[in-house]
Design a protein around this motif. Structure first.
Motif, PDB file in Angstrom:
ATOM      1  N   THR A  92      50.036  50.510   7.015  1.00  0.00           N
ATOM      2  CA  THR A  92      49.793  51.655   7.884  1.00  0.00           C
ATOM      3  C   THR A  92      50.862  52.692   7.558  1.00  0.00           C
ATOM      4  OG1 THR A  92      48.878  50.300   9.662  1.00  0.00           O
ATOM      5  CG2 THR A  92      49.645  52.505  10.244  1.00  0.00           C
ATOM      6  N   VAL A  93      50.415  53.884   7.170  1.00  0.00           N
ATOM      7  CA  VAL A  93      51.340  54.952   6.804  1.00  0.00           C
ATOM      8  C   VAL A  93      51.038  56.168   7.663  1.00  0.00           C
ATOM      9  CG1 VAL A  93      51.671  54.108   4.454  1.00  0.00           C
ATOM     10  CG2 VAL A  93      49.795  55.696   4.935  1.00  0.00           C
ATOM     11  N   LYS A  94      51.965  57.091   7.708  1.00  0.00           N
ATOM     12  CA  LYS A  94      51.802  58.265   8.557  1.00  0.00           C
ATOM     13  C   LYS A  94      51.871  59.546   7.733  1.00  0.00           C
ATOM     14  CE  LYS A  94      53.541  56.314  12.886  1.00  0.00           C
ATOM     15  NZ  LYS A  94      54.495  56.492  14.017  1.00  0.00           N
ATOM     16  N   VAL A  95      50.991  60.490   8.056  1.00  0.00           N
ATOM     17  CA  VAL A  95      51.003  61.796   7.408  1.00  0.00           C
ATOM     18  C   VAL A  95      52.364  62.445   7.632  1.00  0.00           C
ATOM     19  CG1 VAL A  95      49.994  64.120   7.438  1.00  0.00           C
ATOM     20  CG2 VAL A  95      48.521  62.098   7.656  1.00  0.00           C
ATOM     21  N   SER A  96      52.962  62.932   6.543  1.00  0.00           N
ATOM     22  CA  SER A  96      54.332  63.432   6.633  1.00  0.00           C
ATOM     23  C   SER A  96      54.464  64.917   6.337  1.00  0.00           C
ATOM     24  CB  SER A  96      55.235  62.646   5.673  1.00  0.00           C
ATOM     25  OG  SER A  96      54.779  62.798   4.338  1.00  0.00           O
ATOM     26  N   SER A 100      48.405  66.761   4.592  1.00  0.00           N
ATOM     27  CA  SER A 100      47.718  65.518   4.936  1.00  0.00           C
ATOM     28  C   SER A 100      48.101  64.370   4.001  1.00  0.00           C
ATOM     29  CB  SER A 100      46.197  65.721   4.920  1.00  0.00           C
ATOM     30  OG  SER A 100      45.553  64.832   5.795  1.00  0.00           O
ATOM     31  N   GLN A 101      49.320  64.413   3.487  1.00  0.00           N
ATOM     32  CA  GLN A 101      49.797  63.374   2.587  1.00  0.00           C
ATOM     33  C   GLN A 101      50.751  62.437   3.310  1.00  0.00           C
ATOM     34  OE1 GLN A 101      51.406  66.215  -0.142  1.00  0.00           O
ATOM     35  NE2 GLN A 101      49.754  65.947  -1.631  1.00  0.00           N
ATOM     36  N   ALA A 102      50.701  61.167   2.936  1.00  0.00           N
ATOM     37  CA  ALA A 102      51.572  60.164   3.531  1.00  0.00           C
ATOM     38  C   ALA A 102      52.279  59.402   2.416  1.00  0.00           C
ATOM     39  CB  ALA A 102      50.776  59.201   4.401  1.00  0.00           C
ATOM     40  N   ASP A 103      53.571  59.146   2.591  1.00  0.00           N
ATOM     41  CA  ASP A 103      54.330  58.392   1.602  1.00  0.00           C
ATOM     42  C   ASP A 103      53.970  56.915   1.667  1.00  0.00           C
ATOM     43  OD1 ASP A 103      55.716  60.665   0.774  1.00  0.00           O
ATOM     44  OD2 ASP A 103      57.223  60.412   2.350  1.00  0.00           O
ATOM     45  N   THR A 129      38.476  56.979  13.646  1.00  0.00           N
ATOM     46  CA  THR A 129      37.098  57.487  13.662  1.00  0.00           C
ATOM     47  C   THR A 129      36.951  58.796  12.879  1.00  0.00           C
ATOM     48  OG1 THR A 129      37.519  58.641  15.755  1.00  0.00           O
ATOM     49  CG2 THR A 129      36.636  56.395  15.885  1.00  0.00           C
ATOM     50  N   THR A 130      37.983  59.174  12.139  1.00  0.00           N
ATOM     51  CA  THR A 130      37.950  60.430  11.380  1.00  0.00           C
ATOM     52  C   THR A 130      36.950  60.357  10.226  1.00  0.00           C
ATOM     53  OG1 THR A 130      40.284  60.817  11.861  1.00  0.00           O
ATOM     54  CG2 THR A 130      39.323  62.052  10.022  1.00  0.00           C
ATOM     55  N   PRO A 131      35.958  61.247  10.177  1.00  0.00           N
ATOM     56  CA  PRO A 131      35.060  61.278   9.022  1.00  0.00           C
ATOM     57  C   PRO A 131      35.811  61.781   7.789  1.00  0.00           C
ATOM     58  CG  PRO A 131      34.578  63.113  10.489  1.00  0.00           C
ATOM     59  CD  PRO A 131      35.591  62.260  11.198  1.00  0.00           C
ATOM     60  N   ILE A 132      35.643  61.100   6.677  1.00  0.00           N
ATOM     61  CA  ILE A 132      36.466  61.370   5.500  1.00  0.00           C
ATOM     62  C   ILE A 132      35.803  62.384   4.577  1.00  0.00           C
ATOM     63  CG2 ILE A 132      37.485  60.350   3.429  1.00  0.00           C
ATOM     64  CD1 ILE A 132      37.837  57.774   5.008  1.00  0.00           C
ATOM     65  N   GLY A 133      36.544  63.466   4.290  1.00  0.00           N
ATOM     66  CA  GLY A 133      36.053  64.483   3.364  1.00  0.00           C
ATOM     67  C   GLY A 133      36.753  64.448   2.020  1.00  0.00           C
ATOM     68  N   GLN A 134      37.972  63.904   1.983  1.00  0.00           N
ATOM     69  CA  GLN A 134      38.721  63.834   0.735  1.00  0.00           C
ATOM     70  C   GLN A 134      39.738  62.702   0.815  1.00  0.00           C
ATOM     71  OE1 GLN A 134      41.272  67.186  -0.141  1.00  0.00           O
ATOM     72  NE2 GLN A 134      41.445  66.658  -2.301  1.00  0.00           N
ATOM     73  N   VAL A 135      39.894  61.993  -0.309  1.00  0.00           N
ATOM     74  CA  VAL A 135      40.945  60.999  -0.457  1.00  0.00           C
ATOM     75  C   VAL A 135      41.478  61.106  -1.871  1.00  0.00           C
ATOM     76  CG1 VAL A 135      41.541  58.549  -0.519  1.00  0.00           C
ATOM     77  CG2 VAL A 135      39.886  59.368   1.156  1.00  0.00           C
ATOM     78  N   TYR A 136      42.785  61.055  -2.028  1.00  0.00           N
ATOM     79  CA  TYR A 136      43.341  60.838  -3.360  1.00  0.00           C
ATOM     80  C   TYR A 136      44.675  60.110  -3.231  1.00  0.00           C
ATOM     81  CZ  TYR A 136      46.193  65.111  -2.611  1.00  0.00           C
ATOM     82  OH  TYR A 136      47.053  66.060  -2.112  1.00  0.00           O
ATOM     83  N   PHE A 137      45.043  59.424  -4.280  1.00  0.00           N
ATOM     84  CA  PHE A 137      46.295  58.692  -4.355  1.00  0.00           C
ATOM     85  C   PHE A 137      47.100  59.327  -5.469  1.00  0.00           C
ATOM     86  CE2 PHE A 137      48.926  54.939  -5.479  1.00  0.00           C
ATOM     87  CZ  PHE A 137      49.367  54.592  -4.208  1.00  0.00           C
ATOM     88  N   GLN A 138      48.323  59.697  -5.176  1.00  0.00           N
ATOM     89  CA  GLN A 138      49.138  60.408  -6.160  1.00  0.00           C
ATOM     90  C   GLN A 138      50.390  59.602  -6.497  1.00  0.00           C
ATOM     91  OE1 GLN A 138      49.387  64.820  -6.521  1.00  0.00           O
ATOM     92  NE2 GLN A 138      51.359  64.511  -5.548  1.00  0.00           N
ATOM     93  N   ASN A 200      52.045  62.826  11.354  1.00  0.00           N
ATOM     94  CA  ASN A 200      52.205  61.557  12.065  1.00  0.00           C
ATOM     95  C   ASN A 200      50.882  60.857  12.373  1.00  0.00           C
ATOM     96  OD1 ASN A 200      55.074  61.580  12.157  1.00  0.00           O
ATOM     97  ND2 ASN A 200      54.963  63.075  13.834  1.00  0.00           N
ATOM     98  N   THR A 201      49.758  61.427  11.943  1.00  0.00           N
ATOM     99  CA  THR A 201      48.486  60.706  12.062  1.00  0.00           C
ATOM    100  C   THR A 201      48.550  59.466  11.169  1.00  0.00           C
ATOM    101  OG1 THR A 201      47.243  62.741  12.451  1.00  0.00           O
ATOM    102  CG2 THR A 201      45.992  60.822  11.705  1.00  0.00           C
ATOM    103  N   GLU A 202      48.095  58.343  11.694  1.00  0.00           N
ATOM    104  CA  GLU A 202      48.157  57.105  10.940  1.00  0.00           C
ATOM    105  C   GLU A 202      46.966  56.969   9.984  1.00  0.00           C
ATOM    106  OE1 GLU A 202      48.541  53.796  13.594  1.00  0.00           O
ATOM    107  OE2 GLU A 202      50.705  54.100  13.834  1.00  0.00           O
ATOM    108  N   ILE A 203      47.255  56.524   8.768  1.00  0.00           N
ATOM    109  CA  ILE A 203      46.228  56.195   7.778  1.00  0.00           C
ATOM    110  C   ILE A 203      46.346  54.697   7.504  1.00  0.00           C
ATOM    111  CG2 ILE A 203      45.436  56.528   5.401  1.00  0.00           C
ATOM    112  CD1 ILE A 203      46.604  59.340   5.512  1.00  0.00           C
ATOM    113  N   SER A 204      45.241  53.990   7.639  1.00  0.00           N
ATOM    114  CA  SER A 204      45.227  52.550   7.403  1.00  0.00           C
ATOM    115  C   SER A 204      44.784  52.274   5.974  1.00  0.00           C
ATOM    116  CB  SER A 204      44.268  51.859   8.385  1.00  0.00           C
ATOM    117  OG  SER A 204      44.698  52.051   9.713  1.00  0.00           O
ATOM    118  N   MET A 205      45.498  51.376   5.313  1.00  0.00           N
ATOM    119  CA  MET A 205      45.179  50.969   3.948  1.00  0.00           C
ATOM    120  C   MET A 205      44.959  49.462   3.973  1.00  0.00           C
ATOM    121  SD  MET A 205      48.262  53.240   2.271  1.00  0.00           S
ATOM    122  CE  MET A 205      47.944  52.780   0.569  1.00  0.00           C
TER     123      MET A 205
END
Length: 353
Positions: A92-96, A100-103, A129-138, A200-205
């Motif tokens: 679980t990471v948080k947007v920083s 909209s990117q999280a470390d 419940t956020t509908p996903i419009g874009q994802v990328y891993f950098q 600080n929005t949480e992204i689950s991986m």
């Protein structure tokens, strides 16, 4: 086998992407753009002949062995031999930041890479419940001087899916020696496009991993088929009345297309004369001119610049094939007068973790 040309009805994907800048790098730079529609069905291949009479020279890359009698290692053996950058786990990471990117912190003990290594990334991501419009891993390499986008997805507006399963295979280029940082970006799909998540929005991986298959071990860990040079023939049937390039290549060595593995295909081509045209790939059954059951049809839509074209997709059914078909729906208004020379054609079956 009679080699009848196969016709395709490929819809050209919308490619209007809007990426946020990060550390002076557009996340689209150096990115591998892939379309992952595909399935699959059983075994085969390595001596190679092209539909245009190219030589059957089957060559290796970066010291890989082309001895296709090698028994493929089990997934457990592969996992044990691979260097872990991120262990397979839930995070679980948080947007920083405002983009909209999280470390993502590395948990492996070794983040070094060498030229020719394959980095295998996979896992599912969501933000409630956020509908996903874009994802990328950098990933930032070499003191953050090179930021490379892996596993990108662009859905855009009006999407309803709240999770996305991503995977990609990235071949480490010359000069890359170390992974210095990793980030994931997830943006919300809205009626008008995409929107960054609040800080600080949480992204689950879930079941997420980034693994390294060392170049020196690829002949065992990810057996492959190689062809140093080939030609895509001028084609008048690539997309009904449009024109492009298409050739069939016969491979007779045995690498197995098994459920759960990743098919990784790449070749390098020169500049072409139109942007964002379908570059397609498929396996053709050994007993007919039809697609191998389960192998599907794969495509990617790169710009016209000279580049290495990459396809990756997860195999969802064992399959066998004898012919590999590669083409470009160039959509020219006249049949090209010359074939298109390509180099370093590689097909690998890469384990997932």
């Amino acid at each position: 086998m009679k080699k009848t040309k196969l016709k395709f009805a490929a819809a050209v994907a919308a490619l209007a992407m809007t990426f946020a800048l990060f550390t002076g790098c557009n996340p689209g730079e150096d990115a591998t753009s892939t379309s992952t529609t595909g399935s699959t069905d059983s075994t085969s291949t390595t001596d190679s002949t092209s539909g245009s009479g190219d030589s059957t020279d089957s060559t290796s890359e970066s010291g890989d062995s082309t001895d296709n009698n090698t028994t493929a290692a089990s997934d457990e053996e592969v996992a044990a031999a691979a260097v872990e950058i991120i262990k397979k786990a839930d995070y679980t990471v948080k947007v920083s930041n405002a983009y909209s990117q999280a470390d993502v912190s590395a948990t492996g003990s070794d983040t070094s890479v060498t030229e020719g290594d394959l980095l295998i990334l996979g896992g599912s991501v969501s933000s409630g419940t956020t509908p996903i419009g874009q994802v990328y891993f950098q990933v930032g390499f070499n003191g953050s001087s090179s930021a490379t986008q892996l596993g990108s997805y662009w859905g855009g507006a009006n999407k309803t899916e709240t999770s996305y399963t991503m995977f990609t295979v990235f071949r480490v280029p010359s000069g890359y020696t170390n992974i210095d940082y990793m980030q994931i970006c997830l943006q919300e799909s809205t009626a008008s496009g995409v929107s960054a998540l609040a800080q600080n929005t949480e992204i689950s991986m879930k079941d997420f991993y980034l693994m390294r298959l060392p170049a020196k071990d690829l002949a065992t860990l990810a057996p492959g088929i190689f062809k140093s040079s080939a030609t895509l023939d001028p084609d008048s049937t690539a997309n009904e009345s449009k024109y492009g390039y298409q050739s069939n290549f016969n491979f007779t060595s045995a690498i197995e297309a098994k459920t759960g593995k990743i098919a990784f295909v790449q070749y390098t081509r020169p500049e072409i004369d139109a942007d964002y045209k379908s570059h397609y790939f498929q396996f053709v059954d050994s007993t007919s001119d039809n697609w191998s059951v389960g192998s599907g049809w794969q495509a990617t839509y790169p710009n016209k610049d000279a580049q290495t074209i990459v396809y990756t997709w997860t195999i969802d059914k064992d399959f066998s094939w004898s012919t590999t078909q590669i083409g470009i729906q160039q959509q020219k208004d006249a049949v090209p007068s010359d074939g298109l020379a390509i180099t370093d054609l590689t097909i690998r079956m890469v384990p997932t973790f």
